[in-house]
Design an enzyme around this catalytic site. Structure first.
Site, PDB file in Angstrom:
ATOM      1  N   ALA A 194       2.383  -2.849   4.473  1.00  0.00           N
ATOM      2  CA  ALA A 194       3.377  -3.723   4.075  1.00  0.00           C
ATOM      3  C   ALA A 194       4.522  -4.022   4.829  1.00  0.00           C
ATOM      4  CB  ALA A 194       3.877  -3.290   2.623  1.00  0.00           C
ATOM      5  N   ARG A 195       4.926  -3.339   5.636  1.00  0.00           N
ATOM      6  CA  ARG A 195       5.930  -3.756   6.605  1.00  0.00           C
ATOM      7  C   ARG A 195       5.396  -4.989   7.519  1.00  0.00           C
ATOM      8  NH1 ARG A 195       7.610  -1.995  11.571  1.00  0.00           N
ATOM      9  NH2 ARG A 195       5.625  -0.937  11.851  1.00  0.00           N
ATOM     10  N   GLU A 227      -4.342  -7.630   3.157  1.00  0.00           N
ATOM     11  CA  GLU A 227      -5.138  -6.584   2.375  1.00  0.00           C
ATOM     12  C   GLU A 227      -4.182  -5.321   2.861  1.00  0.00           C
ATOM     13  OE1 GLU A 227      -6.281  -3.522   1.094  1.00  0.00           O
ATOM     14  OE2 GLU A 227      -7.267  -3.391   3.074  1.00  0.00           O
ATOM     15  N   GLY A 243      -3.422  -4.344   7.064  1.00  0.00           N
ATOM     16  CA  GLY A 243      -2.467  -3.212   7.487  1.00  0.00           C
ATOM     17  C   GLY A 243      -1.220  -2.864   6.480  1.00  0.00           C
TER      18      GLY A 243
END
Length: 479
Positions: free
Chosen positions: A262-263, A282, A260
């Site tokens: 980065a947040r 990932e 998903g």
């Protein structure tokens, strides 16, 4: 992250073995007494799963139905305890159990292909052929490779010993980690759920899969099929949204795999850090394609279209995010893109049956906001049509938009394609290197010096020369 560079393409499959650890077992053999003793083993983490997977954002909106959920941290704890008991019984470690689960997955993929395809269409209007190739066939490939290689994966590896331990022998023994959590995503909601589960099962773990609530039909079919085909005392699916995911992340896992944004990746890693749980993230990024003027333009353009709009309408982390070419060559490239896009999707792409829709209203509005930004909308050279009722956005090309715009600062994850122009093609190196390292990079050229310079000067998760996205189908080990 290791780079993989492929010239043209190679049709292979990739698979994964998620959730193993390797123990180096050193055995002394004393010649006089024939006595053996084992030194304390060193635990070496060996865990990886394939990067054919792609970026998406976990929903932060809970519907009225989801607000009525009763899955809380206490129930999550009971679930993990149940799975840990199953793992501690030793059943999941056996070759026979692993093979039976993999065989059942292969059987499921054969018997339920139509239901899976229908679910993908409900969630993303994903064309049948695209769903079959990008999700079902790829999952079959991973499962078949695991079935073929499992026995070899489980054999201890002999390794050399040093003179200081003579006479002795040593081997690396791979062991399952325990109970694994897989948090999946919505853009390839079936493949990116099942693929890491295949790896975790192959490694002998118990598994919890949390599919994406943004693809509810696929989440539902996964829950149904896992319950029907797999050992529910060791493999379970938890449906839901943010509350369910939060409850799961509060538990102690032996490994977490997340695909998903980065947040959300930061949230997952922070939760895992409390228990020192190893994590595989990932994540996405802005993956560029550099196009030199010496290429066969029709071939190059078709492969770019295949790696952008024909791949979930741009909703893929390894899809082409933006193009870099020279100012002189840009008009020819744009004209070729116009011609070939019409060949792919017709004169009215908004009504094409061969292109996916945007997954949700939230994602649609995000893309619309990007396109409507000041000094961006007037840079459209093709497309730009939008229909929020159908969640459709036409393939859209923009030329030389401002560097500070959202389109150039954030991963697009949709059908919008900026083209950045440079004076000479080698300047593309500086453009790419001025940004965070991309998940994938592509270059189209017949110039051997440019190919060499690209490989030497660009760092990325994967690299492909004269094609797009196919590098993730190569199952060759990276060392």
């Amino acid at each position: 992250m290791k780079s993989l560079c492929i010239d043209l393409f190679k049709n292979c499959s990739a698979t994964s073995l998620a959730g193993t650890r390797s123990s180096r077992v050193l055995t002394y053999r004393f010649q006089r007494t024939n006595y053996q003793t084992h030194l304390p083993s060193t635990k070496l983490t060996f865990s990886s799963y394939s990067t054919k997977t792609c970026f998406a954002t976990l929903s932060t909106v809970t519907s009225e139905v989801e607000e009525k959920q009763t899955f809380n941290p206490d129930k999550a704890g009971e679930l993990v305890k149940e799975l840990r008991n199953s793992f501690n019984s030793g059943r999941t470690k056996s070759y026979e159990w692993r093979m039976s689960q993999l065989e059942n997955i292969a059987k499921m993929l054969e018997e339920k292909e139509k239901e899976i395809t229908e679910a993908l269409y409900k969630d993303l209007s994903k064309p049948e052929v695209e769903a079959f190739i990008s999700e079902i066939v790829t999952a079959k490939s991973s499962c078949n490779e695991a079935l073929k290689e499992l026995r070899q994966w489980m054999i201890p590896q002999k390794v050399n010993t040093s003179i200081t331990t003579f006479p002795s022998s040593a081997e690396i023994v791979s062991e399952p980690l325990g109970v694994v959590l897989v948090i999946s995503t919505w853009n390839f909601p079936f493949l990116l759920s099942l693929d890491p589960v295949i790896g975790a099962i192959s490694a002998g773990n118990a598994v919890v899969l949390k599919p994406s609530e943004i693809a509810p039909a696929t989440s539902s079919i996964l829950a149904k099929l896992v319950e029907e085909y797999l050992d529910n005392s060791a493999v379970k699916v938890v449906e839901g949204a943010v509350p369910e995911t939060t409850a799961l992340l509060e538990q102690k896992w032996d490994k977490i795999l997340y695909t998903g944004s980065a947040r959300i990746g930061r949230i997952v890693m922070a939760a895992a850090a409390k228990h020192l749980t190893p994590v595989i993230l990932e994540l996405g990024g802005k993956s560029p394609a550099v196009v030199h003027s010496d290429v066969d333009l029709q071939v190059a353009v078709r492969r770019i279209i295949a790696g952008k709009w024909a791949l979930n309408n741009g909703q893929a982390c390894i899809g082409v995010d933006y193009i870099i070419t020279t100012k002189d060559f840009a008009p020819k490239l744009i004209e070729a893109l116009k011609i070939e896009l019409e060949q792919f999707f017709g004169k009215d792409p908004m009504n094409s049956k061969d292109i996916s829709r945007i997954v949700s209203s939230t994602q649609f509005k995000r893309l619309a906001k990007m396109l409507d930004e000041d000094k961006v909308s007037d840079k459209i050279v093709l497309g730009g049509q939008m229909d929020e009722n159908q969640l459709k956005i036409a393939p859209t090309i923009l030329l030389d938009i401002p560097e500070e715009s959202q389109l150039m600062q954030e991963e697009i994850f949709g059908p919008l394609m900026p083209i950045v122009t440079v004076e000479k093609i080698e300047d593309s190196f500086d453009v790419i290197n001025s940004r965070p390292k991309p998940l994938a990079v592509y270059v189209f050229t017949n110039n051997e010096q440019l190919k060499k310079g690209f490989v030497e000067n660009i760092s990325s998760g994967g690299m492909l020369i004269n094609d797009t996205v196919l590098h993730v189908t190569d199952s060759s080990p990276l060392g």
